[in-house]
Design a protein around this motif. Structure first.
Motif, PDB file in Angstrom:
ATOM      1  N   GLU A  33       0.819  -1.210   0.000  1.00  0.00           N
ATOM      2  CA  GLU A  33       0.000   0.000   0.000  1.00  0.00           C
ATOM      3  C   GLU A  33       0.851   1.258   0.000  1.00  0.00           C
ATOM      4  OE1 GLU A  33      -2.854   0.094   3.129  1.00  0.00           O
ATOM      5  OE2 GLU A  33      -4.013  -1.598   2.354  1.00  0.00           O
ATOM      6  N   GLY A  34       2.029   1.200   0.613  1.00  0.00           N
ATOM      7  CA  GLY A  34       2.893   2.367   0.691  1.00  0.00           C
ATOM      8  C   GLY A  34       2.368   3.387   1.686  1.00  0.00           C
ATOM      9  N   GLU A  35       3.016   4.540   1.714  1.00  0.00           N
ATOM     10  CA  GLU A  35       2.577   5.632   2.587  1.00  0.00           C
ATOM     11  C   GLU A  35       2.951   6.958   1.948  1.00  0.00           C
ATOM     12  OE1 GLU A  35       3.163   7.404   7.123  1.00  0.00           O
ATOM     13  OE2 GLU A  35       4.105   5.512   6.547  1.00  0.00           O
ATOM     14  N   THR A  86       4.617  19.519   0.882  1.00  0.00           N
ATOM     15  CA  THR A  86       4.995  18.563   1.917  1.00  0.00           C
ATOM     16  C   THR A  86       5.804  19.318   2.968  1.00  0.00           C
ATOM     17  OG1 THR A  86       7.196  17.902   1.126  1.00  0.00           O
ATOM     18  CG2 THR A  86       5.303  16.875   0.051  1.00  0.00           C
ATOM     19  N   THR A  87       6.092  18.663   4.071  1.00  0.00           N
ATOM     20  CA  THR A  87       6.907  19.312   5.097  1.00  0.00           C
ATOM     21  C   THR A  87       8.362  19.456   4.661  1.00  0.00           C
ATOM     22  OG1 THR A  87       7.223  17.158   6.160  1.00  0.00           O
ATOM     23  CG2 THR A  87       5.426  18.544   6.984  1.00  0.00           C
ATOM     24  N   ASP A  88       8.720  18.832   3.543  1.00  0.00           N
ATOM     25  CA  ASP A  88      10.070  18.964   2.982  1.00  0.00           C
ATOM     26  C   ASP A  88      10.086  19.834   1.736  1.00  0.00           C
ATOM     27  OD1 ASP A  88      11.303  17.248   4.876  1.00  0.00           O
ATOM     28  OD2 ASP A  88      10.555  15.506   3.787  1.00  0.00           O
ATOM     29  N   ILE A 601       9.642  13.914  -4.991  1.00  0.00           N
ATOM     30  CA  ILE A 601       9.878  14.040  -6.433  1.00  0.00           C
ATOM     31  C   ILE A 601       8.609  13.748  -7.226  1.00  0.00           C
ATOM     32  CG2 ILE A 601      12.315  13.405  -6.210  1.00  0.00           C
ATOM     33  CD1 ILE A 601      11.494  10.697  -7.552  1.00  0.00           C
ATOM     34  N   GLY A 602       7.581  13.238  -6.553  1.00  0.00           N
ATOM     35  CA  GLY A 602       6.339  12.932  -7.240  1.00  0.00           C
ATOM     36  C   GLY A 602       5.510  14.181  -7.471  1.00  0.00           C
ATOM     37  N   LEU A 603       4.879  14.250  -8.636  1.00  0.00           N
ATOM     38  CA  LEU A 603       3.960  15.339  -8.954  1.00  0.00           C
ATOM     39  C   LEU A 603       2.555  14.765  -9.075  1.00  0.00           C
ATOM     40  CD1 LEU A 603       5.957  17.448 -11.554  1.00  0.00           C
ATOM     41  CD2 LEU A 603       5.252  18.153  -9.264  1.00  0.00           C
ATOM     42  N   TYR A 604       1.693  15.211  -8.190  1.00  0.00           N
ATOM     43  CA  TYR A 604       0.297  14.772  -8.206  1.00  0.00           C
ATOM     44  C   TYR A 604      -0.482  15.683  -9.153  1.00  0.00           C
ATOM     45  CZ  TYR A 604      -3.991  12.821  -6.220  1.00  0.00           C
ATOM     46  OH  TYR A 604      -5.187  12.178  -6.040  1.00  0.00           O
ATOM     47  N   PHE A 605      -1.783  15.483  -9.252  1.00  0.00           N
ATOM     48  CA  PHE A 605      -2.610  16.374 -10.042  1.00  0.00           C
ATOM     49  C   PHE A 605      -2.331  17.825  -9.663  1.00  0.00           C
ATOM     50  CE2 PHE A 605      -5.183  12.452  -9.720  1.00  0.00           C
ATOM     51  CZ  PHE A 605      -5.300  12.160 -11.056  1.00  0.00           C
ATOM     52  N   ALA A 606      -2.424  18.720 -10.651  1.00  0.00           N
ATOM     53  CA  ALA A 606      -2.182  20.149 -10.459  1.00  0.00           C
ATOM     54  C   ALA A 606      -0.754  20.431  -9.997  1.00  0.00           C
ATOM     55  CB  ALA A 606      -3.190  20.747  -9.476  1.00  0.00           C
ATOM     56  N   SER A 611       5.815  12.845  -1.608  1.00  0.00           N
ATOM     57  CA  SER A 611       6.795  11.761  -1.525  1.00  0.00           C
ATOM     58  C   SER A 611       6.058  10.494  -1.145  1.00  0.00           C
ATOM     59  CB  SER A 611       7.900  12.075  -0.503  1.00  0.00           C
ATOM     60  OG  SER A 611       7.362  12.234   0.798  1.00  0.00           O
ATOM     61  N   GLU A 612       6.622   9.362  -1.507  1.00  0.00           N
ATOM     62  CA  GLU A 612       6.036   8.051  -1.213  1.00  0.00           C
ATOM     63  C   GLU A 612       7.117   7.198  -0.567  1.00  0.00           C
ATOM     64  OE1 GLU A 612       4.720   4.664  -0.494  1.00  0.00           O
ATOM     65  OE2 GLU A 612       3.161   5.987  -1.333  1.00  0.00           O
ATOM     66  N   ALA A 613       6.807   6.652   0.598  1.00  0.00           N
ATOM     67  CA  ALA A 613       7.819   5.950   1.388  1.00  0.00           C
ATOM     68  C   ALA A 613       8.440   4.771   0.648  1.00  0.00           C
ATOM     69  CB  ALA A 613       7.200   5.472   2.705  1.00  0.00           C
TER      70      ALA A 613
END
Length: 636
Positions: A33-35, A86-88, A601-606, A611-613
Motif C-alpha cells: 500500500e505504501g505511505e 509537503t513538510t520537505d 519528487i512525485g507530482l500529483y494532479f495540479a 513523496s512516497e515511502a
C-alpha cells in the motif's frame, strides 16, 4: 572491468537487506500500500470543508478533526511564514493561500493562530505585492495560466474565507471566474469537442464550484442564468454518478474537499455527495491531524515492488507460487472492466489505487502489464496463465486505443484536449513500449501486428520529443530544486529503459546513445544524481538513473547489431564509471539498505509535490539488482 570483491559483497548485503525489508512491507493481503507524505494543502482543504459543513448544519462546537488539522498547520508552518506541499517542500503561493484561508476560517481561539496569521499575511504580501483582492486574484491566475483546474478552486476558497472581499461580504466572488458547470450535462463523448477549461479528472469540481459561483453571484445574462438553473438538477445527478462508493473523488482529499465546501456554499448542504464526502474526509484523517494528498497508490507501488524484485535472479525463491498466485489474482481484480464514468475510457486499464475512486491511466496500466508478465510469464502459475493473458490483451488493446496521432501516449484520454495530463508524454510512452514489447511474443497475431505498428509510431514520437541536449522531460515527476521544477534525469532514465527493451532492428541507436551519454554526464561528482545536472542527489533519482544505465549497458553489450557501433571505448568507460560510482553512492546513502528516506519528487494532479515511502526502496532495489548482474562479469 567487474566490481571488486569488497564492492560486490557490500552490494549483495544491501540487496538482501532491501529485498527482505520490501517483502516484509506487504500487507495481510500480500500486496503493498505504501505511505504518501502528509500534505498541508490537503489538510487545509479538509479543515475548510469540515468546518463549513459543521456550521451549515448548526453545529456549535468546532469539528474536532478540523481543530486537529489547524493545529497541525500551525505546527508545520515554515519559518518564512508560508507552507509547501509537503513538510520537505519550500513554500508556494497555492498551498500558502489555502492554509491562510483554513487558519482564517477555523482557528478561532487556537494557540498560536494569531502569530501564524501575521506570518502568512507577510508571506502573501511578498508573493502578491499586497493583500488587495485584485492582486491576490491576479497572482493565483498567473500561476496557472489558461488552465483553471486549480486556480478557480483556490480563488473559491479565498472567497469563502472572505479574503477577496472589497467593500461588502460576498463581494469577493466577483474575482472567481464562472466555470461552465452546465456543460457537464453534455454526454461524456462530447467533452473533447467542448475544450473544457479544466482537465478530465476535475469534472466534480467543475460542477460543484461552478454551481457555488452561480448561486453566490449569478450572471446578469438572463438566458445563461435560466439555462444554468434548468440544468442544475441534471448536473447534480451527474456529480452523484461520478462519486465513488468510498465517497472520495479520485480518492483525493483536495478534490473531495473542494466539492463538499462548494456544495455547502451553493446551499446544497443536504445533497448526498456532501455526507459521503464528509465521511471520506473523516476516515482519511491521520492521527497527527494531517491528511495525505491521496489515500494510497497501492496498485502502482505493488507493480513497482514486483518489477523490482524480479530483477534479482533468485526472486522466485523469495516469492513462492502461492504468494505469486495471490498477487496475480489481486492485480487481475484491479483491472477496470467497465466504461469509466469520468473519462468514458473503455475497459482494460488499471488505475493507481485499488480503491473505487481511481481512474485508468497510461502509467499504471503498463506497470500492471509488466508485473503480470513477471509473475505469470516465464514460469506460469497453473490455472492462471489464460486469465493473465486475457487481461494482458485487454490492457494492451486499451493502450493501443489511447495512442495519440503524434504516436505518443497521454495519461487518461486520447484527444481530450491540450492541457498537460491530456497530452502525450515521453515517460508514459516509454513505459507503454516496454509493456507492449514484453508481451508481444505471447499475443495473438492481429494484436501483435497492431503492437508492432504502434511501437514504430511511439519510437518516432520519442525521437521527436527528445530535448536538444539528449534528455526528456517527464510528466508525473519533478524536482523542487531544478529549473522549471523539471526532472530530466527521471524522464531520460525511464525513456532509456523503454528504448533498451526494443529489438535491435527497431531501436533508434543514435537517440539511445545521446540519452545514455547525457544521463552519464548528469551524474554529480560524488556519484549520485539529482533531478537535473548540478542538483543535489537523492536516493530516488540516483536509483532510476543507475538502473537505466545498467539496463541499457547490458543491452548494448549483448547486441549484435549497430546498437554498439556508436559506442567507442571512451563512451563505454564513462558509462561504466557512472554505474560503479552510482552503486557506491546508493550503498552509502542507504547505509547498506538500512535507511531509505523519501524525497518529494512525485507530482500529483495540479503539480502538487508528494513523496512516497516505498519509492526509494523499490527504485534502489531495482537499480542495484540490475547493476549487480553486469558487475558479476567483465563489461567488455
Amino acid at each position: 572491468m567487474a566490481f571488486d570483491d569488497q564492492l560486490a559483497g557490500a552490494l549483495e548485503e544491501t540487496l538482501d537487506r532491501m529485498t527482505d525489508t520490501l517483502l516484509a512491507d506487504r500487507n495481510a493481503a500480500g500486496h503493498w500500500e505504501g505511505e504518501l507524505s502528509s500534505s498541508a494543502l490537503s489538510t487545509a482543504t479538509a479543515v475548510i470543508a469540515l468546518t463549513l459543513q459543521a456550521r451549515a448544519s448548526g453545529q456549535v462546537a468546532p469539528d474536532p478533526l478540523a481543530t486537529a488539522g489547524v493545529d497541525w498547520l500551525i505546527r508545520t508552518q515554515l519559518d518564512d511564514g508560508g507552507w509547501g506541499d509537503t513538510t520537505d517542500s519550500p513554500a508556494n503561493v497555492s498551498t500558502t493561500a489555502l492554509c491562510w484561508a483554513a487558519v482564517t476560517i477555523a482557528s478561532a481561539g487556537r494557540p498560536g493562530a494569531d502569530a501564524a496569521l501575521d506570518r502568512v499575511r507577510n508571506w502573501m504580501t511578498r508573493a502578491a505585492g499586497s493583500l488587495e483582492p485584485l492582486a491576490l486574484a491576479q497572482t493565483i491566475r498567473q500561476r496557472y495560466g489558461k488552465d483553471r483546474t486549480f486556480s478557480v478552486p483556490i480563488l473559491t476558497v479565498l472567497a469563502l474565507a472572505g479574503l477577496l472581499d472589497d467593500d461588502s461580504p460576498r463581494d469577493g466572488w466577483r474575482h472567481v471566474p464562472q466555470l461552465p458547470f452546465e456543460l457537464a450535462a453534455v454526454p461524456p463523448a462530447g467533452y473533447r469537442w467542448l475544450r473544457l477549461p479544466v482537465v478530465s479528472y476535475a469534472l466534480p469540481a467543475l460542477i460543484a464550484i461552478g454551481l457555488a459561483r452561480h448561486r453566490q453571484r449569478p450572471t446578469r445574462n438572463p438566458f445563461t442564468r435560466l439555462l444554468r438553473g434548468a440544468v442544475t438538477a441534471r448536473t447534480l445527478r451527474q456529480l452523484t454518478t461520478l462519486q465513488p462508493s468510498s465517497g472520495g473523488f479520485l480518492e483525493a482529499t483536495p478534490l473531495t474537499s473542494f466539492v463538499v465546501m462548494s456544495l455547502v456554499a451553493a446551499g446544497e448542504t443536504s445533497h448526498p455527495a456532501v455526507a459521503r464526502g464528509i465521511d471520506f474526509l473523516e476516515r482519511s484523517a491521520r492521527a497527527d491531524g494531517s491528511w495525505p494528498i491521496d489515500t494510497n497508490l497501492a496498485t502502482w507501488v505493488t507493480t513497482l515492488g514486483v518489477n523490482a524484485l524480479s530483477r534479482r535472479p533468485s526472486w522466485r525463491e523469495r516469492l513462492p507460487d502461492e504468494e505469486r498466485r495471490l498477487l496475480i489474482r489481486w492485480l487481475l481484480d484491479q483491472q477496470h472492466r467497465e466504461v469509466h464514468v469520468y473519462t468514458d475510457a473503455a475497459p482494460g486499464g488499471w488505475a493507481w489505487t485499488d480503491l473505487p475512486g481511481g481512474v485508468p491511466d497510461a502509467d499504471d496500466t503498463p506497470g500492471a502489464l509488466l508485473a503480470l508478465h513477471t509473475l505469470s510469464g516465464a514460469n506460469p502459475v497453473p490455472s492462471l496463465e489464460a486469465p493473465a493473458l486475457d487481461a494482458a490483451c485487454a490492457g494492451i488493446g486499451w493502450l493501443l486505443d489511447l495512442q495519440n496521432r503524434d504516436g505518443g501516449i497521454p495519461t487518461f484520454c486520447r484527444g481530450w484536449g491540450a492541457l498537460p495530463f491530456d497530452r502525450s508524454s515521453p515517460d508514459l510512452t516509454a513505459h507503454t513500449i516496454r509493456a507492449w514489447n514484453t508481451w508481444r511474443p505471447a499475443l495473438p497475431g492481429a494484436l501483435a501486428e497492431r503492437v508492432e505498428r504502434a511501437t514504430l509510431r511511439a519510437v518516432h514520437y520519442l525521437e521527436q520529443s527528445q530535448q536538444p541536449d539528449g534528455s526528456w522531460i517527464p510528466l508525473w515527476f519533478g524536482n523542487q530544486q531544478a529549473p522549471d521544477d523539471a526532472n530530466p534525469v527521471y524522464g531520460t532514465a525511464r525513456v532509456l529503459e523503454g528504448l533498451a527493451s526494443l529489438d535491435d532492428d527497431v531501436a533508434p541507436h543514435a537517440t539511445e546513445f545521446r540519452a545514455g551519454s547525457w544521463l552519464a554526464a548528469a551524474r554529480s561528482p560524488d556519484g549520485g544524481w539529482g533531478g537535473a545536472p548540478g542538483v543535489s542527489p537523492s536516493i530516488e533519482e540516483t536509483a532510476v538513473a543507475l538502473g537505466a544505465l545498467a539496463t541499457w549497458r547490458q543491452r548494448a553489450r549483448s547486441s549484435s547489431s549497430g546498437r554498439t557501433g556508436s559506442l567507442d571505448s571512451t563512451s563505454f568507460s564513462a558509462v561504466d564509471t557512472s554505474i560503479e560510482m552510482g552503486v557506491r553512492w546508493l550503498i552509502d546513502a542507504t547505509d547498506h539498505g538500512q535507511r531509505v528516506p523519501a524525497t518529494p519528487i512525485g507530482l500529483y494532479f495540479a503539480r502538487l509535490w508528494y513523496s512516497e515511502a516505498l519509492y526509494p526502496r523499490v527504485f534502489t532495489l531495482a537499480a542495484l539488482a540490475s547493476a549487480a548482474e553486469i558487475g558479476k562479469n567483465a563489461w567488455r
